[in-house]
Design an enzyme around this catalytic site. Structure first.
Site, PDB file in Angstrom:
ATOM      1  CG  HIS A 192      -1.753   1.193   1.416  1.00 50.04           C
ATOM      2  ND1 HIS A 192      -3.103   1.205   1.158  1.00 50.04           N
ATOM      3  CD2 HIS A 192      -1.448   2.447   1.854  1.00 50.04           C
ATOM      4  CE1 HIS A 192      -3.588   2.417   1.409  1.00 50.04           C
ATOM      5  NE2 HIS A 192      -2.601   3.193   1.844  1.00 50.04           N
ATOM      6  CD  GLU A 193       1.951   3.579   3.724  1.00 48.97           C
ATOM      7  OE1 GLU A 193       2.092   4.602   3.021  1.00 48.97           O
ATOM      8  OE2 GLU A 193       1.064   3.477   4.586  1.00 48.97           O
ATOM      9  CG  HIS A 196       0.155   6.311  -0.471  1.00 49.02           C
ATOM     10  ND1 HIS A 196      -0.996   6.805  -1.045  1.00 49.02           N
ATOM     11  CD2 HIS A 196      -0.227   5.781   0.722  1.00 49.02           C
ATOM     12  CE1 HIS A 196      -2.024   6.591  -0.250  1.00 49.02           C
ATOM     13  NE2 HIS A 196      -1.581   5.972   0.825  1.00 49.02           N
ATOM     14  CG  HIS A 202      -6.165   6.828   0.822  1.00 52.27           C
ATOM     15  ND1 HIS A 202      -5.897   7.781   1.771  1.00 52.27           N
ATOM     16  CD2 HIS A 202      -5.276   5.831   1.046  1.00 52.27           C
ATOM     17  CE1 HIS A 202      -4.898   7.377   2.546  1.00 52.27           C
ATOM     18  NE2 HIS A 202      -4.503   6.199   2.114  1.00 52.27           N
ATOM     19  CE1 TYR A 253      -8.072   5.680   4.604  1.00 54.70           C
ATOM     20  CE2 TYR A 253     -10.087   6.854   5.087  1.00 54.70           C
ATOM     21  CZ  TYR A 253      -8.723   6.834   5.013  1.00 54.70           C
ATOM     22  OH  TYR A 253      -8.008   7.949   5.342  1.00 54.70           O
TER      23      TYR A 253
END
Length: 351
Positions: A192-193, A196, A202, A253
């Site tokens: 996930h990071e 980014h 998101h 999320y």
């Protein structure tokens, strides 16, 4: 896909315990297997810090953002970091009139996308469980057009470091940029990071998210409502790389993210909840990232410079701009959308 919160289970359990003391029936209503599993799943979602920080408004790349501040670090939507030297407390002039002479040096350093589809990286020697980094990198290379090369002397690179949570900058910001991983950050959190770092925001903040989601603001932790803003609310949205919101995206999320009371903050339009997914890139993730970083049929990068897609938002030379009709547009809070052009000196001018 455009382009988490590291909620701990303890606060949720403390809430349940307080309910049992005041109203035993309320505990019975909440304490179902599915609810406990969903809240526990929120442990998989990323936060730069386990505690909340004071919310302040800053200007970054020509746009106004609500952020949490931690000792000079500015955190957006839980785990997104903004470069300190590109953040200001008041609006800074970044776009000039045609005949105006810029008073400041260009604040821009990069285009946000990594040239040649190549991310250079290094790992802090003291980082524990380095295998999660290597596994995450392998997963990205196996499923996308991006390659990762261990840094030697390159000036722009990602540095995996130890910290109190999971966090990253968005896109290539220039120089060394940290991806912070606490001991609790999993391989999925690392994937996930990295998302980014290569340019993804998101998933739940898409401009069209209202067609798929209902936000229960009454269940969101006080002071963290801003984490649920869409990018349209920041004046940043064009089209998306995929046709609809992807509930399975690793950039999404979960239903209980930032919950203040153990009840869902995000639900589908039919009222049902969904779990966080932190195992792998979804089909939509792969489609989106490969549209951002295309390869030719010969297996070589199509160009040595970033490829910009019409309808998508980028950070270019320190300014958040929208690509449309092969031109650049900047959203000003007072004047709306204005066409802008980038000079050879790295300064933006109104067209």
């Amino acid at each position: 896909m455009r382009n988490f919160k590291f909620t701990y289970l303890l606060p949720a359990l403390a809430f349940l315990a307080s309910c049992s003391k005041d109203n035993p029936n309320e505990l019975e209503e909440i304490n179902t297997d599915s609810a406990i599993e969903a809240v526990a799943n929120e442990e998989m979602v990323e936060l730069a810090r386990p505690e909340s920080g004071p919310v302040t408004t800053v200007y970054y790349a020509g746009q106004e953002f609500p952020v949490e501040e931690f000792n000079g670090d500015y955190v957006y939507q839980g785990d997104i970091l903004f470069p300190r030297d590109l953040v200001s407390q008041s609006e800074v002039q970044l776009v000039y009139e045609k005949n105006e002479v810029p008073q400041n040096k260009s604040v821009g350093r990069t285009s946000g996308l990594w040239p040649n589809n190549t991310v250079y990286y290094s790992i802090e020697s003291g980082l524990d469980n380095k295998a999660r980094v290597y596994d995450a990198i392998k997963h990205w290379e196996s499923n996308t057009n991006i390659k990762f090369v261990e840094r030697t002397s390159q000036s722009n690179y990602v540095y995996f470091v130890s910290g109190s949570g999971c966090s990253s900058y968005v896109g290539m910001i220039g120089g060394r940029q940290n991806i912070t991983l606490s001991s609790s950050c999993s391989t999925g959190n690392t994937i996930h990071e990295i998302g980014h770092a290569v340019g993804l925001w998101h998933e739940q903040s898409r401009v069209d998210r209202e067609n798929f989601l209902t936000i229960n603001y009454s269940n969101i932790q006080s002071g963290r409502e801003h984490n649920f803003h869409t990018y349209a609310q920041q004046g940043m949205d064009g089209k998306e790389y995929t046709s609809s919101l992807d509930f399975g995206s690793i950039m999404m999320y979960g239903s209980y993210s930032f919950s203040s009371n153990g009840k869902p903050t995000l639900v589908k339009k039919d009222g049902s909840t969904f779990n966080v997914q932190r195992s792998s890139l979804s089909t939509g993730d792969k489609t989106g990232i490969n549209n951002m970083y295309p390869y030719s049929s010969g297996g070589e990068s199509t160009t040595t410079t970033p490829v910009y897609t019409n309808g998508e938002t980028y950070t270019v030379s320190g300014l958040i701009v929208l690509r449309r009709f092969d031109r650049w547009y900047y959203y000003h809070s007072r004047y709306g959308w204005k066409e802008v052009r980038l000079s050879s000196s790295g300064h933006w001018y109104y067209a």
